[in-house]
Write a protein that holds these residues in place. Structure first.
Motif, mmCIF file in Angstrom:
data_model
loop_
_atom_site.group_PDB
_atom_site.id
_atom_site.type_symbol
_atom_site.label_atom_id
_atom_site.label_comp_id
_atom_site.label_asym_id
_atom_site.label_seq_id
_atom_site.Cartn_x
_atom_site.Cartn_y
_atom_site.Cartn_z
ATOM 1 N N LYS A 20 4.390 0.480 3.179
ATOM 2 C CA LYS A 20 5.213 -0.750 2.851
ATOM 3 C C LYS A 20 4.383 -1.861 2.556
ATOM 4 C CE LYS A 20 7.356 -2.330 6.662
ATOM 5 N NZ LYS A 20 8.361 -2.760 7.262
ATOM 6 N N ASP A 21 3.760 -1.977 3.569
ATOM 7 C CA ASP A 21 2.665 -3.302 3.444
ATOM 8 C C ASP A 21 1.753 -3.242 2.388
ATOM 9 O OD1 ASP A 21 3.880 -4.558 5.977
ATOM 10 O OD2 ASP A 21 2.579 -3.253 7.133
ATOM 11 N N GLU A 23 1.998 -1.235 -0.556
ATOM 12 C CA GLU A 23 2.625 -1.484 -1.900
ATOM 13 C C GLU A 23 3.243 -2.898 -2.362
ATOM 14 O OE1 GLU A 23 6.298 0.473 -1.872
ATOM 15 O OE2 GLU A 23 5.774 2.320 -1.915
ATOM 16 N N LYS A 24 2.934 -3.280 -1.246
ATOM 17 C CA LYS A 24 3.221 -5.425 -1.370
ATOM 18 C C LYS A 24 1.862 -5.692 -1.486
ATOM 19 C CE LYS A 24 7.456 -5.557 1.827
ATOM 20 N NZ LYS A 24 7.281 -6.161 3.860
ATOM 21 N N PHE A 25 1.430 -5.332 -0.798
ATOM 22 C CA PHE A 25 -0.047 -5.845 -0.936
ATOM 23 C C PHE A 25 -0.689 -5.645 -2.730
ATOM 24 C CE2 PHE A 25 -4.604 -5.857 -1.112
ATOM 25 C CZ PHE A 25 -5.548 -7.335 -1.000
ATOM 26 N N THR A 26 -1.119 -4.668 -2.908
ATOM 27 C CA THR A 26 -1.220 -4.080 -4.023
ATOM 28 C C THR A 26 -0.406 -4.695 -5.705
ATOM 29 O OG1 THR A 26 -1.607 -1.623 -3.075
ATOM 30 C CG2 THR A 26 -1.248 -2.415 -5.326
ATOM 31 N N GLU A 27 1.250 -4.987 -5.223
ATOM 32 C CA GLU A 27 1.327 -5.966 -6.268
ATOM 33 C C GLU A 27 1.246 -6.638 -6.178
ATOM 34 O OE1 GLU A 27 3.945 -6.317 -9.304
ATOM 35 O OE2 GLU A 27 3.354 -3.893 -8.199
ATOM 36 N N ALA A 28 0.919 -7.488 -5.253
ATOM 37 C CA ALA A 28 0.549 -9.187 -4.984
ATOM 38 C C ALA A 28 -0.114 -9.365 -5.550
ATOM 39 C CB ALA A 28 0.367 -9.801 -4.030
ATOM 40 N N ARG A 31 -0.430 -8.504 -9.793
ATOM 41 C CA ARG A 31 0.532 -9.823 -10.273
ATOM 42 C C ARG A 31 -0.204 -10.997 -10.115
ATOM 43 N NH1 ARG A 31 4.565 -10.104 -12.825
ATOM 44 N NH2 ARG A 31 6.052 -7.793 -11.493
#
Length: 94
Positions: A20-21, A23-28, A31
């Motif tokens: 989950k961390d 995924e959040k980092f990659t997407e952030a 983006r």
């Protein structure tokens, strides 16, 4: 999710990040870079390189006797840092 993001997620999990961390980092990160470039700003990632927006003017090409209009547009260029170039060539640690 495209393959490159999935590759980054897999790599981050191998480094010990929770899914989950990662995924959040990659997407952030993706983006952030995309939004900065869309707004015309350059993005510098220390010891990695720079992503820069380059404006391409409109052109007219003649191909096989036919003229083809290419509209003005923006493109992205990547300029690797000296550290990254040396790392790729096996000279130093990143």
């Amino acid at each position: 999710m495209d393959r490159r993001k999935q590759d980054l997620l897999d790599y981050m999990q191998m480094q010990g990040f929770l899914k989950k961390d990662a995924e959040k980092f990659t997407e952030a990160l993706c983006r952030y870079v995309a939004d900065c470039l869309r707004d015309g700003d350059d993005v510098y990632l220390r010891r990695f390189g720079a992503f820069k927006v380059r404006e391409i003017p409109a052109k007219t090409w003649t191909i096989g006797g036919r003229e083809t209009e290419v509209p003005a547009h923006a493109t992205v260029r990547f300029y690797p840092s000296k550290s990254l170039r040396e790392y790729i060539n096996g000279n130093t640690d990143l």
